[in-house]
Design an enzyme around this catalytic site. Structure first.
Site, PDB file in Angstrom:
ATOM      1  N   ASP A  66     -61.867  29.220  52.109  1.00  0.00           N
ATOM      2  CA  ASP A  66     -61.524  30.208  53.138  1.00  0.00           C
ATOM      3  C   ASP A  66     -60.514  29.662  54.134  1.00  0.00           C
ATOM      4  O   ASP A  66     -60.181  28.474  54.125  1.00  0.00           O
ATOM      5  CB  ASP A  66     -62.804  30.687  53.858  1.00  0.00           C
ATOM      6  CG  ASP A  66     -63.711  29.542  54.292  1.00  0.00           C
ATOM      7  OD1 ASP A  66     -63.256  28.378  54.292  1.00  0.00           O
ATOM      8  OD2 ASP A  66     -64.869  29.805  54.627  1.00  0.00           O
ATOM      9  N   ASP A 141     -75.603  31.372  60.247  1.00  0.00           N
ATOM     10  CA  ASP A 141     -76.077  32.727  59.925  1.00  0.00           C
ATOM     11  C   ASP A 141     -76.335  32.881  58.424  1.00  0.00           C
ATOM     12  O   ASP A 141     -76.523  33.983  57.930  1.00  0.00           O
ATOM     13  CB  ASP A 141     -75.071  33.791  60.406  1.00  0.00           C
ATOM     14  CG  ASP A 141     -73.715  33.673  59.716  1.00  0.00           C
ATOM     15  OD1 ASP A 141     -73.554  32.784  58.836  1.00  0.00           O
ATOM     16  OD2 ASP A 141     -72.803  34.464  60.038  1.00  0.00           O
ATOM     17  N   HIS A 143     -74.252  32.039  55.987  1.00  0.00           N
ATOM     18  CA  HIS A 143     -73.095  32.403  55.157  1.00  0.00           C
ATOM     19  C   HIS A 143     -72.693  31.290  54.188  1.00  0.00           C
ATOM     20  O   HIS A 143     -72.890  30.113  54.449  1.00  0.00           O
ATOM     21  CB  HIS A 143     -71.895  32.844  56.009  1.00  0.00           C
ATOM     22  CG  HIS A 143     -71.258  31.785  56.861  1.00  0.00           C
ATOM     23  ND1 HIS A 143     -70.603  32.086  58.039  1.00  0.00           N
ATOM     24  CD2 HIS A 143     -71.134  30.444  56.715  1.00  0.00           C
ATOM     25  CE1 HIS A 143     -70.117  30.981  58.568  1.00  0.00           C
ATOM     26  NE2 HIS A 143     -70.421  29.964  57.794  1.00  0.00           N
ATOM     27  N   GLU A 148     -70.230  36.834  55.621  1.00  0.00           N
ATOM     28  CA  GLU A 148     -71.165  37.004  56.716  1.00  0.00           C
ATOM     29  C   GLU A 148     -72.311  37.939  56.313  1.00  0.00           C
ATOM     30  O   GLU A 148     -72.216  38.638  55.293  1.00  0.00           O
ATOM     31  CB  GLU A 148     -70.406  37.573  57.924  1.00  0.00           C
ATOM     32  CG  GLU A 148     -69.236  36.705  58.387  1.00  0.00           C
ATOM     33  CD  GLU A 148     -69.667  35.392  59.059  1.00  0.00           C
ATOM     34  OE1 GLU A 148     -70.668  34.776  58.632  1.00  0.00           O
ATOM     35  OE2 GLU A 148     -68.996  34.986  60.009  1.00  0.00           O
TER      36      GLU A 148
END
Ligand code: PGA
Length: 262
Positions: A66, A141, A143, A148
């Protein structure tokens, strides 16, 4: 899924680097998916050390997971002012190993045509023969890459809005390095999708520290859900290896956490 629990971050990193090195020995032209964040830095240091002792990256092909959207390696700024993953990868590993420039693929955070870029990124992975080994961390979180909570488990490379928790988790680096105000840090990223990651032939997920213990337990032992996209590891069809330090493993069920401590 194999879960390996190591005493500390250093041992986790060594073990991860050994997996990567074993693959390069077996298949010198392997395709490795690289990850960013604080977790893999120790692994990259160990790989740099191994390279000095002869580990050859000259035929390795790299695809990064990413990149923040809206930033890229800005050569007009000192390195430390630049939080792009381009910079991170060059500074943390690529500048110190003999990987060829043309074999490095990192999403272009400055692309003017993200949709087209994302399509081409997927095609480039296919053209390279698919990813042999994908390195992964896990976000606070839950991910994988920047997929997400709520991202589809069959998603492909695309632009994703960052969650509040990811912005909170990553803000410090932006603030420290460049004095960014919270609103000025990128709120979007280009990320491989969960579907893209699940197409890899093997995945190697790393996590360390108590702050990851709860989310690691959710991802590995909770329900498979797009609210914790790393839980997709439970439906991964290839070889899935998880290397944790004792702290990150501390909330796993008794049976799992007693399996392979070393
Ligand atoms: P970290 O990030 O390695 O900095 O904890 C992991 C991730 O967001 O995947």
């Amino acid at each position: 899924m194999d879960i390996i629990i190591k005493k500390d971050y250093e041992q986790m990193s060594k073990c991860a680097a050994e997996y990567v090195a074993a693959l390069i020995h077996k298949k010198p032209n392997c395709v490795i998916g690289f990850a960013t964040g604080s977790t893999p830095i120790g692994t990259y240091r160990e790989l740099i050390r191994m390279h000095k002792e002869g580990l050859d990256f000259s035929n390795v092909i790299a695809f990064n997971l990413d990149e923040y959207y809206g930033i890229g390696m800005d050569l007009s700024k000192p390195y430390a002012m630049d939080q792009s993953y381009q910079r991170f990868m060059h500074e943390e590993i690529f500048n110190y190993i003999n990987i060829k420039k043309e074999n490095i693929h990192i999403p272009d955070g400055l692309t003017k045509n993200p949709e087209e870029f994302c399509k081409e990124y997927e095609e480039a992975i296919k053209k390279a023969g698919g990813i042999d080994l994908q390195l992964l961390g896990i976000g606070g979180d839950g991910h994988w890459a920047f997929n997400e909570p709520g991202a589809s488990l069959d998603s492909r490379t695309r632009i994703e809005k960052l969650s509040k928790q990811t912005l909170d988790d990553n803000y410090e680096a932006f603030y420290k390095s460049a004095g960014f105000l919270r609103d000025d840090m990128p709120h979007y990223a280009i990320t491989m999708g969960i579907g893209t990651i699940l197409d890899a032939r093997s995945v190697l997920m790393l996590a360390n520290g108590y702050k990851k213990a709860k989310i690691v337990a959710k991802a590995l032992e909770g329900p498979v859900t797009n609210q914790v996209t790393a839980s997709a590891i439970q439906i991964f069809k290839g070889e899935a290896i998880v290397i944790l330090d004792e702290a990150a493993a501390s909330m796993l069920s008794e049976a799992k956490s007693s399996t392979s401590v070393s």
